[in-house]
Design an enzyme around this catalytic site. Structure first.
Site, PDB file in Angstrom:
ATOM      1  N   GLU A 270       0.408   2.440  -8.321  1.00 52.57           N
ATOM      2  CA  GLU A 270       0.197   1.913  -7.065  1.00 52.57           C
ATOM      3  C   GLU A 270       0.060   0.471  -7.517  1.00 52.57           C
ATOM      4  O   GLU A 270      -0.889   0.149  -8.149  1.00 52.57           O
ATOM      5  CB  GLU A 270      -1.078   2.720  -6.479  1.00 52.57           C
ATOM      6  CG  GLU A 270      -1.502   1.829  -5.334  1.00 52.57           C
ATOM      7  CD  GLU A 270      -2.990   1.942  -5.002  1.00 52.57           C
ATOM      8  OE1 GLU A 270      -3.714   0.882  -4.569  1.00 52.57           O
ATOM      9  OE2 GLU A 270      -3.516   3.145  -4.929  1.00 52.57           O
ATOM     10  N   CYS A 307      -6.750  -2.412  -2.337  1.00 53.23           N
ATOM     11  CA  CYS A 307      -5.301  -2.257  -2.401  1.00 53.23           C
ATOM     12  C   CYS A 307      -4.824  -2.277  -0.646  1.00 53.23           C
ATOM     13  O   CYS A 307      -3.857  -2.556  -0.515  1.00 53.23           O
ATOM     14  CB  CYS A 307      -4.848  -1.034  -3.065  1.00 53.23           C
ATOM     15  SG  CYS A 307      -5.958   0.334  -2.793  1.00 53.23           S
TER      16      CYS A 307
END
Length: 510
Positions: A270, A307
């Protein structure tokens, strides 16, 4: 059961956990806490990585063939042991990261909650995706054999701790929990931003392993070390998959190493996302100030170090001024916040300068950020200047917002199509916006792993239906998620069993 919550002050011993033993090295590094005392920790080496990986391979031959109940009990025992150390985890975690105690306690609950959810999920057995094509011996022109299929663990998994989630995405976080649930031993590369937190969580995993009598190679933690340590981990022939949450540059480098191995392996990284929001006209007219207030709160939550931080708001030009002013007023109320590391704070300052220097970008709210502090920043740019300027679409890890103005619906669609892969995309809409939302949805579902309406993406539910991933560069595998029970599937592979007698088949197929 684990003992009641420990209240004694935690003093790190600074060692690595390698195959059930705490191991020190001559070279050390000193932690850089936001507050409180610094501590010395042993520096990881490629040799330690090799020992941990070989032990993980040895452990796989027993742990990979445990029952679902045995693995579920291990996950629950880890959760118990983490909770038993709750006060000590909060103490050192707040010191190392600067995150408030309430945030660490909430993240601890998320970590133990997902361990217990995964335990429940594997007990149910649906994740195995078991299928059975029964034999058809009389079929013409050729008979069909008996074929059964289910998912099996891939082998030892490498996990990289994340800087911004010292618990939920680190030592015993989602990647580790998913791998252990699948039946895969884990070697964790701890993050140097919170080594003390990593150590105490590793102690919890070790205590759970010892209590259940599992192979000592089922979990190892290697602390610190330079880039060669991470490279040694992802290129070790015993490692069969990698879980990573971090920067685009670091993740891409590790991804390339995984692909270049003699035996390439999947890298579940990620990497980065700006998580755009599309503000549709009816919603802005009806409640633009409320949306602005909510955006400011989401943008500055945890100093913007999520994020899923929604860094971009796309709004029609004739509504942009009022929305931008309302956002500015809400952001102006937010004071400075401590960032996770000095390096992250510097990257935030550099990212702010990059955005401010973009063609057509105007400053709406800017402040000076010193050392490890961060303050909100707000900018505005026209869609015609946005499209094609890749620098404006790159993630700035921190509380920075950019308003992108568009002339009409067609330009909003064009801006949506210009985005790279994202973790999330958001529609703020009212009933009168449904036609435009229907035009946008096919674009957004192609760009993002999660599309939401009338909310903010900084809350990521740990559940069966959650997808926390997306097309590159949000993640390196658009078919996977790093949150939720489907994340277990990353560390499994399908195996067919043809005409295998029932007495020989794995127990889960009988």
């Amino acid at each position: 059961m684990a003992t009641s919550e420990m209240t004694a002050v935690f003093a790190p011993h600074g060692k690595h956990l390698i195959a059930g033993e705490w191991v020190g090295t001559e070279q050390t590094f000193r932690s850089e806490p936001a507050s409180g005392p610094a501590h010395d920790f042993s520096v990881g080496t490629p040799d330690l990585v090799d020992r941990a990986c070989e032990a993980a391979e040895a452990a796989f031959w027993s742990y990979g063939y445990t029952t679902r109940e045995e693995r579920a009990a291990f996950l629950e025992a880890i959760a118990d042991e983490i909770e038993a150390r709750g006060a000590a985890i909060t103490e050192i975690g707040t010191q190392e990261t600067g995150l408030p105690a309430a945030r660490l306690e909430g993240e601890r609950g998320r970590t133990t909650g997902q361990l217990r959810l995964f335990a429940f999920h594997i007990r149910e057995g649906e994740y195995l995706d078991r299928r059975h094509d029964k034999a058809l011996p009389d079929r013409k022109p050729l008979p069909r054999p008996d074929i059964r299929m289910m998912q099996r663990p891939v082998g030892p998994v490498a996990v990289f701790g994340a800087s911004n989630f010292p618990l939920a995405f680190s030592t015993a976080g989602g990647d580790t929990a998913a791998a252990l649930a699948a039946g895969c031993p884990v070697v964790v590369k701890g993050h140097s931003a919170h080594p003390g937190t990593g150590e105490i969580v590793a102690e919890a995993v070790q205590a759970a392993r010892e209590r259940l009598g599992l192979h000592p190679g089922v979990f190892s933690l290697v602390q610190g070390g330079n880039r060669k340590v991470g490279e040694a981990l992802v290129t070790h022939p015993r490692i069969k998959a990698v879980g990573f949450t971090g920067s685009l540059g670091g993740g891409r480098a590790l991804f390339d190493l995984c692909a270049a191995r003699p035996e390439p392996i999947p890298f579940f990284g990620e990497l980065g996302s700006v998580n755009p929001m599309f503000l549709l006209p009816e919603a802005v007219a009806a409640r633009g100030d409320a949306i602005a207030e909510g955006w400011a709160g989401s943008l500055t939550m945890g100093a913007g170090q999520f994020c899923t931080n929604p860094g971009i708001a796309v709004v029609r030009a004739d509504q942009a001024q009022g929305f931008a002013e309302a956002t500015k007023a809400a952001l102006a109320k937010v004071g400075t916040q401590v960032m996770l590391t000095d390096g992250i704070a510097k990257a935030y300052r550099d990212g702010t300068a990059r955005i401010a220097g973009g063609t057509g970008v105007r400053e709406l709210l800017t402040t000076t950020c010193d050392q490890r502090q961060a303050s909100p920043q707000l900018f505005i740019v026209q869609g015609s200047d946005w499209v094609g300027n890749h620098a404006l679409a790159e993630e700035v890890f921190g509380p920075l917002g950019l308003v992108v103005t568009v002339a009409d619906e067609d330009e909003m669609i064009a801006v949506a199509k210009s985005f790279e892969g994202q973790l999330t995309a958001t529609l703020h809409m009212d009933a009168g916006d449904a036609a435009l939302a229907r035009r946008l949805l096919p674009v957004l579902e192609r760009k993002a792993g999660r599309v939401l309406a009338n909310g903010f993406p900084t809350g990521v539910e740990v559940s069966d239906a959650m997808v926390h991933g997306g097309p590159y560069p949000a993640s390196t595998n658009f078919g996977a998620t790093s949150v939720g029970t489907m994340s277990i599937r990353r560390f499994l592979r399908p195996v067919s069993y043809q005409n295998i007698p029932e007495g020989v088949l794995p127990d889960d197929l009988n």
